[in-house]
Design a protein around this motif. Sequence first.
Motif, PDB file in Angstrom:
ATOM      1  N   ALA A 143       0.825  -1.204   0.000  1.00 57.04           N
ATOM      2  CA  ALA A 143       0.000   0.000   0.000  1.00 57.04           C
ATOM      3  C   ALA A 143       0.860   1.254   0.000  1.00 57.04           C
ATOM      4  CB  ALA A 143      -0.938  -0.009   1.206  1.00 57.04           C
ATOM      5  N   ASP A 144       1.916   1.254   0.796  1.00 53.45           N
ATOM      6  CA  ASP A 144       2.791   2.426   0.860  1.00 53.45           C
ATOM      7  C   ASP A 144       3.403   2.737  -0.497  1.00 53.45           C
ATOM      8  OD1 ASP A 144       2.242   2.697   3.523  1.00 53.45           O
ATOM      9  OD2 ASP A 144       4.174   1.914   4.241  1.00 53.45           O
ATOM     10  N   GLU A 145       3.792   1.710  -1.230  1.00 59.19           N
ATOM     11  CA  GLU A 145       4.381   1.927  -2.562  1.00 59.19           C
ATOM     12  C   GLU A 145       3.399   2.647  -3.480  1.00 59.19           C
ATOM     13  OE1 GLU A 145       5.603  -1.780  -4.161  1.00 59.19           O
ATOM     14  OE2 GLU A 145       7.123  -2.168  -2.600  1.00 59.19           O
ATOM     15  N   GLY A 197      -2.554   8.400   4.729  1.00 55.26           N
ATOM     16  CA  GLY A 197      -2.603   6.964   4.510  1.00 55.26           C
ATOM     17  C   GLY A 197      -1.297   6.260   4.767  1.00 55.26           C
ATOM     18  N   LEU A 198      -0.230   7.009   4.963  1.00 47.85           N
ATOM     19  CA  LEU A 198       1.068   6.403   5.248  1.00 47.85           C
ATOM     20  C   LEU A 198       1.252   6.125   6.738  1.00 47.85           C
ATOM     21  CD1 LEU A 198       3.302   8.511   2.834  1.00 47.85           C
ATOM     22  CD2 LEU A 198       2.552   6.145   2.545  1.00 47.85           C
ATOM     23  N   GLN A 250      -8.829   4.587   2.264  1.00 48.67           N
ATOM     24  CA  GLN A 250      -9.229   5.762   1.501  1.00 48.67           C
ATOM     25  C   GLN A 250      -8.049   6.328   0.718  1.00 48.67           C
ATOM     26  OE1 GLN A 250     -10.294   9.247   3.749  1.00 48.67           O
ATOM     27  NE2 GLN A 250     -11.555  10.086   2.106  1.00 48.67           N
ATOM     28  N   ALA A 251      -6.891   6.416   1.362  1.00 50.27           N
ATOM     29  CA  ALA A 251      -5.706   6.944   0.691  1.00 50.27           C
ATOM     30  C   ALA A 251      -5.280   6.035  -0.461  1.00 50.27           C
ATOM     31  CB  ALA A 251      -4.569   7.103   1.694  1.00 50.27           C
ATOM     32  N   LEU A 252      -5.353   4.733  -0.250  1.00 56.93           N
ATOM     33  CA  LEU A 252      -4.981   3.785  -1.304  1.00 56.93           C
ATOM     34  C   LEU A 252      -5.910   3.918  -2.502  1.00 56.93           C
ATOM     35  CD1 LEU A 252      -3.386   1.312  -2.343  1.00 56.93           C
ATOM     36  CD2 LEU A 252      -5.061  -0.123  -1.131  1.00 56.93           C
ATOM     37  N   MET A 253      -7.203   3.981  -2.264  1.00 60.00           N
ATOM     38  CA  MET A 253      -8.153   4.118  -3.373  1.00 60.00           C
ATOM     39  C   MET A 253      -7.910   5.427  -4.122  1.00 60.00           C
ATOM     40  SD  MET A 253     -10.355   1.438  -3.301  1.00 60.00           S
ATOM     41  CE  MET A 253     -12.066   1.811  -3.666  1.00 60.00           C
TER      42      MET A 253
END
Length: 588
Positions: free
Chosen positions: A536-538, A558-559, A571-574
């Motif tokens: 996810a972080d990437e 999101g990090l 939410q941040a990933l999307m």
Amino acid sequence: MCGIAGLAGDGAVRHERVISAMGATQHHRGPDGTLHAVTGDGRAVLAMNTLLIVDPLARPGPYLDGTTGLLLAFNGEIYNWRQQAAAWGIELGERETDAHLLLRAWARIGPSCLDGLDGMFALALYDPRSAKLFLARDRLGEKPLYWRLDGGRLAFASEVTTLTRFGPAPPVLRPEVTAIETPVGADTPHQGIQLLSPSGLLAFDTTTGSIDLTTWWRLEGREPFTGTYTDALGTFSTILAEHIPLRAPACDFALLLSGGLDSAVLAYLMRPPVCVTVRYRGQDRLDESSTAAVIARDIGAELILVEPDHVDFTTAVPHMVRALDYPMGNACTFSEHMAYRRISDLGLKVVIGGLGPDEFLMGYVRQALVLFGPEAVLAAGMAAYRPLAAKLVHPAGEPLDAADALTRLVLRGPDPQGRVRDLVADAFDRAGDDLARGLTLADLATAWRPLVMTSDKLASAYALERRSPYLARDLVELSYRLPADYKITDPAQGKRILRDAAKALGLPREVWASRDKLGFASPVPRWLNGHLMSWADERIHAALATAPSAFRPLLMGGLRSGGRFDRTRMQALMAAVWLVDRTEEAPA
């Protein structure tokens, strides 16, 4: 489930090829035919993607009334179309369906015909007699419809992505997205593109370019139900027994069966041949498959178990984001996506789900917290919700009013402009002195949109028609009118009247006596803080490299790791996947 798109205004016919291409981008919404038609005066071009449900041999739309020249593009189902045809004295041919009823009714009595329709729909209708294009959505917004202006023309479509083909639409971060994970009202995350509100009616005059926006149905203002609880239960049970089966199609269909009250009642009343439930191995807390198995066996249905894992999630995310058009919050998104994919693999066209009772009959813990207070809810055995209840602790020990309390409970991020608080306060004002009604209206103004929109869009991506029987007009209006204590008396057990109706209908005790609500919850937040943290972080970092500045705080949030119920990383990933994958079409 179908799709619609089009353009109206002076010289619209010159853009026929563009509208045809717009329709083609939505082909997945109606794989039984994508066609377009030009009105006789050349002022409108309408495209329609058709999924044939009512009559598999019917002609795909758009639909033309030869007498008046009215042209209709229609997405949805009208469940009482046969009854209304008889009531209005409208004769229909052998291969004609609900769309033909609507077309002829509009030709006769205009937009007022909408009030007689019970169903889900988004429609576009051009009337050459007035040179006006009309757009309309169903009462609760089950079917999406977006629109934008381009000079003196108006373009519309079932999907935002389709409208970006008619000109640039730069991304914009609405303040509510960080607060409650979704835009509200008419806003979208695309500049210049708006969502027509539920029960919205838009009239666009193609000669003057003027727009008239009205609301053709409202919940508030209805007289309270004044009968006894016994009277209410009898009326409610009758409506359930009459209206729920009406939503069952003539073809085979599947039911999303979580094992909870709402979907179980649908199972016994609709008798689906297939039930689908989602479970996650090693996540016993989220597993209701044993109850689902009992229900499926009782009604003689095949039970399909979908068991996704974190690897499935990594491959599904891009598909989910594209299907949704833009990121929006919903804890069940991944589970729904995987269920719809499996149902599509079975070759089915219709899927049934249980949206509605939580909003109208006080099924959410947040509603109980406002109605009874945090101490009463925790004392009723709901200790797992202590973090949510803690939001209602005032620093000075002073009690919160209902609007402030609910705002605290629905917020998932900052609300610096107070727009969410204003929406909630307005809902309570419109409800008068009835707290339960205010909670319903507040839910419809905030949390409802991502629920109903993800259901439609994720299903549509697999050419499935999603139906929500509890949104039947008579059931919704009665539920809203009921006194609060007909809906909930126990802080740990909402939907009182639905439980008692299920008991009266002979459903097993496991169904109507259940106190916990799981639905199609998933362990995604835990995965994103565990197995999938680096993955996810990437993706979030990749988006940060080119993201508009307004989106950077959302992505940066999101990090940070969160708890098992924290959807910030999701939410941040999307948003990250959406920003990276988003492409803008050149203006037409």
